[in-house]
Each structure stands twice: as C-alpha cells, then as structure tokens.
Design a protein around this motif. Structure first.
Motif, PDB file in Angstrom:
ATOM      1  N   CYS A  99      -3.069   9.109   0.029  1.00  0.00           N
ATOM      2  CA  CYS A  99      -2.073   8.208   0.627  1.00  0.00           C
ATOM      3  C   CYS A  99      -0.926   9.016   1.201  1.00  0.00           C
ATOM      4  O   CYS A  99      -0.440   9.946   0.571  1.00  0.00           O
ATOM      5  CB  CYS A  99      -1.553   7.194  -0.386  1.00  0.00           C
ATOM      6  N   ASN A 141       1.935   7.682   1.865  1.00  0.00           N
ATOM      7  CA  ASN A 141       3.196   7.077   1.429  1.00  0.00           C
ATOM      8  C   ASN A 141       3.602   7.574   0.049  1.00  0.00           C
ATOM      9  O   ASN A 141       2.810   8.169  -0.677  1.00  0.00           O
ATOM     10  CB  ASN A 141       3.080   5.562   1.423  1.00  0.00           C
ATOM     11  N   CYS A 154       5.358   5.528  -2.454  1.00  0.00           N
ATOM     12  CA  CYS A 154       5.928   4.386  -3.182  1.00  0.00           C
ATOM     13  C   CYS A 154       6.262   4.834  -4.608  1.00  0.00           C
ATOM     14  O   CYS A 154       5.433   5.484  -5.263  1.00  0.00           O
ATOM     15  CB  CYS A 154       4.939   3.230  -3.201  1.00  0.00           C
ATOM     16  N   TYR A 205       6.386   3.401  -7.399  1.00  0.00           N
ATOM     17  CA  TYR A 205       5.676   2.837  -8.547  1.00  0.00           C
ATOM     18  C   TYR A 205       4.219   3.290  -8.642  1.00  0.00           C
ATOM     19  O   TYR A 205       3.573   3.083  -9.648  1.00  0.00           O
ATOM     20  CB  TYR A 205       5.705   1.294  -8.458  1.00  0.00           C
ATOM     21  N   CYS A 206       3.700   3.879  -7.564  1.00  0.00           N
ATOM     22  CA  CYS A 206       2.243   4.013  -7.475  1.00  0.00           C
ATOM     23  C   CYS A 206       1.729   5.414  -7.772  1.00  0.00           C
ATOM     24  O   CYS A 206       2.220   6.404  -7.219  1.00  0.00           O
ATOM     25  CB  CYS A 206       1.802   3.577  -6.087  1.00  0.00           C
ATOM     26  N   LEU A 260      -0.832   6.804  -6.779  1.00  0.00           N
ATOM     27  CA  LEU A 260      -1.473   7.462  -5.639  1.00  0.00           C
ATOM     28  C   LEU A 260      -0.453   8.025  -4.649  1.00  0.00           C
ATOM     29  O   LEU A 260      -0.833   8.609  -3.640  1.00  0.00           O
ATOM     30  CB  LEU A 260      -2.393   6.481  -4.895  1.00  0.00           C
ATOM     31  N   ARG A 261       0.831   7.842  -4.939  1.00  0.00           N
ATOM     32  CA  ARG A 261       1.865   8.306  -3.985  1.00  0.00           C
ATOM     33  C   ARG A 261       1.629   9.779  -3.650  1.00  0.00           C
ATOM     34  O   ARG A 261       1.192  10.567  -4.508  1.00  0.00           O
ATOM     35  CB  ARG A 261       3.265   8.071  -4.566  1.00  0.00           C
ATOM     36  N   GLY A 289      -5.697   3.956  -0.287  1.00  0.00           N
ATOM     37  CA  GLY A 289      -4.352   4.339   0.094  1.00  0.00           C
ATOM     38  C   GLY A 289      -4.283   4.466   1.605  1.00  0.00           C
ATOM     39  O   GLY A 289      -5.297   4.338   2.298  1.00  0.00           O
ATOM     40  N   GLU A 290      -3.090   4.717   2.120  1.00  0.00           N
ATOM     41  CA  GLU A 290      -2.959   4.920   3.569  1.00  0.00           C
ATOM     42  C   GLU A 290      -3.346   6.364   3.875  1.00  0.00           C
ATOM     43  O   GLU A 290      -2.501   7.235   4.058  1.00  0.00           O
ATOM     44  CB  GLU A 290      -1.544   4.568   4.028  1.00  0.00           C
TER      45      GLU A 290
HETATM   46 FE1  SF4 Z   1       2.125   2.889  -1.740  1.00  0.00          FE
HETATM   47 FE2  SF4 Z   1      -0.338   1.774  -1.503  1.00  0.00          FE
HETATM   48 FE3  SF4 Z   1       0.035   4.394  -1.051  1.00  0.00          FE
HETATM   49 FE4  SF4 Z   1       0.205   3.448  -3.511  1.00  0.00          FE
HETATM   50  S1  SF4 Z   1      -1.618   3.454  -2.261  1.00  0.00           S
HETATM   51  S2  SF4 Z   1       1.616   4.927  -2.525  1.00  0.00           S
HETATM   52  S3  SF4 Z   1       1.142   1.405  -3.150  1.00  0.00           S
HETATM   53  S4  SF4 Z   1       0.940   2.699   0.146  1.00  0.00           S
END
Ligand code: SF4
Ligand code: 5AD
Length: 351
Positions: free
Chosen positions: A67, A69, A71, A73-74, A76-77, A113-114
């Motif tokens: 991913c 991103n 985030c 909380y996540c 996978l950030r 994830g992105e």
């Molecule tokens: Fe954010 Fe989704 Fe990537 Fe997790 S998988 S960091 S929630 S965008």
C-alpha cells in the motif's frame, strides 16, 4: 431514555425524511441495555423480512498487501516495517475464484491495499478474465481510491460492486486517522464517481477508532443517510503492531452491534457484513452480528501461503471457509442460531 421518547425515535428510522442528529445521538448514547436489545430484535425482524434466515457469503481474496498510503490505524500502511508484503498473480487470483466457485460461491471480492504496481490495465485484465470465466458471478473490488477513469475501466471490464469505507465523515477526525496526503473530499469524490458508474457501492466506518466521539458517529450516520450505499461495512477498530495506534484501545463490540442494528433499521435492504474485525474481538462475533441485523459473511479465500501476511490489524481472525470442511463449520454455526448460508449472488434489491 423514556419509553415514549424511544418509540418516537424508532419511528423516525423508518421515515423517508433524513434522521436528525438529535435522534441519532439519543439512540447511540441514551439507550439502556433493554432498549438496545429491543433494537437488535427489531433489526433482526427487518433483516428476516427482506432476506429470510439466509446469510449471503462472499469469497474474499486479498490480492495485495502493498500500500502506498500511510493510514495511522492500518497494519498495511507503507511506513510499517513489520508488514510482510505479497502480491497475487492473475493466475493465483483466478485459482482462488475457481476454488470458491467449486464450493458454490457466487461473489468474489478482490481486496487489496493501494498497491502502486496494480495498474488500471492489469486490474482490468484480471477482472475481464474472471468475468469471461464466470459470466454470471458478481465481482466486487476493494482497492481504494482511484481516478474516475480507472473506476470506469474496471466497471467496463465487468466489476459490479465496490467497497470503499468512508472511515469517518468528520474532516478533523479524518485527518487524525490519515496522513496529510489523504483527505475526506477525495474519498467522497470516489464514492460519488463509483455510484455514478453504476457500481453497487459499500461504505462504512470503524467503530471506536482513536479520537472518535459520539458526535463523529452521528456525522457518519448522517453521511450514510445521504450517500445511500447498497452495502455498509462496519467493524471495531483493532490495534495493529507497527502503527502509531498500536497501543490504543480497541473499539467496543457492543457499540458495533448497536450500530449494526441501527443501520439495519435505517437501511432495511442494505447488505451488512458480520466483519472479521468483530469476529477478531469476540469468538461469537459473527453470530452476534447476524442476530443484530447483519446478513453477509465473507469467508477468506486468500491462498494459505499469504494468509498471515494480510495483517491489517493484530490477531486477525480468519473464517477458514475455503474448504468444504470450513464451510460446514460456518454453516453449523449459523444453524445453531436458526440461520443458513445463502449462496446466491445477493445483489442489492429494493423491492
Ligand atoms: Fe490505508 Fe487501506 Fe492502505 Fe491500509 S490498506 S494503509 S487502510 S489505504
Ligand atoms: N482495525 C479495524 N479495521 C481496520 N481497517 C483498517 N485498519 C483497521 C484496524 N486497525 C479497516 C478499514 C478499511 C478496511 C479494509 O479495514 O476500515 O477500510
């Protein structure tokens, strides 16, 4: 709350007019345990009226743990050095779909994830291949924020549904949960684009995410009332190792169940899953969610080799229904509460 007041608030939930903030606030924060049980009971009745005692199943395939991103909380950030990364190949994804189809599943959910490597062309090609092999099955995507052009390509390739939770409708709270590079407006833009393209759209929020207040949840409910999504996924926040929120408290199971009931009463036809996050926090989370008004379960079909690597949060439960035996366990569990698996596509349908 007094019975009279409670009855009046209940009536508002089935009126066409938007439910006012005060009413949501009362239902969320001023109901006693008896009234909450009443809400769950009514929500169950509404779900049964529209879906019988069937619970739709969707085959969840976690296609990439990369991913871009960050985030807060996540698990996978991108900043999480503890995260293990993998990406499924087109052939691996098709193989998952075949396994699910062989067990009778009629919806595939491709979630990831992105992943910057997941180009529009590649993903559209995967969707088209699934569509060609399984012309009658539903294809759901959940791969984050993308451009209108990208969504359009994916829709043309054969995707029917898209899950993109709004996470929180409050701008300030959104910025507490996300990095500067993300904002609440692009998320909303995505949801509007997806709807315009004819996707069945799923949204929703985490319950008990750090900094969340009752007022935020009221805003979330008002947001959903406006958006009118076909699917609504909510689950408690669960801390994830290696993230800024690793030491925060998890969200409340009871609040999540209350919200499921309120959502069912407000959105009688919505597809509402019993989420993995809820099942992670309590062993009978799936059953309790169904008894609170949920009507979807998403068994995991990610290949075993990668299963542990899609670690959005700690101790993530996994309904191992990818085998006939696993599916039997789910079916037995539902049977114990008087429900059964419904293998049909389970499209949104508003009579
Ligand atoms: Fe954010 Fe989704 Fe990537 Fe997790 S998988 S960091 S929630 S965008
Ligand atoms: N706890 C609970 N849910 C989470 N999600 C991401 N991280 C967490 C967490 N720590 C949810 C988000 C996202 C979905 C795929 O998983 O709501 O949209």
């Amino acid at each position: 709350m007094r019975e009279n007041d409670f009855d009046n608030l209940l009536k508002l939930l089935s009126m066409p007019a938007p439910v006012p903030a005060d009413a949501w606030r009362g239902l969320l924060a001023e109901t006693d345990s008896g009234q909450r049980a009443q809400l769950a009971h009514l929500a169950q009745e509404v779900a049964q009226k529209h879906f019988g005692k069937g619970v739709y199943v969707r085959a969840l395939i976690e296609i990439s743990s990369y991913c871009r991103n960050n985030c807060n909380y996540c698990g996978l950030r991108c900043g999480n050095v503890l995260a293990q990364r993998y990406r499924l190949s087109k052939e691996e994804i098709l193989e998952c779909c075949r396994m699910a189809a062989a067990l009778g599943f009629n919806t595939f959910v491709l979630q990831g994830g992105e992943d910057p490597q997941m180009s529009d062309e590649w993903l559209a090609d995967v969707v088209a291949a699934i569509r060609a092999e399984f012309p009658t099955k539903a294809i759901t995507l959940s791969v984050g924020e993308r451009s209108m052009a990208s969504y359009s390509l994916l829709r043309s390739a054969g995707a029917d549904r898209y899950l993109l939770r709004h996470e929180t409708a409050n701008e300030m709270h959104y910025s507490q949960l996300h990095p500067h590079s993300m904002d609440v407006y692009n998320r909303r833009r995505c949801l509007v684009d997806l709807k315009a393209l004819g996707f069945q759209v799923g949204s929703g929020m985490m319950v008990g995410s750090p900094g969340q207040t009752v007022e935020h949840l009221v805003e979330d409910l008002i947001f959903l009332d406006r958006l009118q999504p076909q699917m609504i996924g909510i689950g408690p926040f669960v801390p994830a190792a290696g993230t800024p929120f690793a030491d925060e408290r998890p969200g409340s199971v009871d609040s999540t169940l209350l919200l499921i009931s309120l959502l069912r009463l407000r959105f009688p036809h919505a597809l509402i899953p019993a989420t993995t996050a809820l099942a992670t926090l309590c062993d009978d989370g799936t059953e309790r969610a169904v008894l609170a008004g949920a009507n979807v379960v998403m068994p995991n079909f990610t290949p075993m080799l990668y299963r542990g690597k899609y670690s959005i949060y700690d101790n993530k439960k996994c309904s191992g229904s990818e085998s006939a035996q696993g599916l039997k366990i789910l079916s037995d569990r539902l049977d114990k509460i008087g429900y059964h698996i419904d293998f049909s596509r389970g499209d949104y349908y508003k009579g």
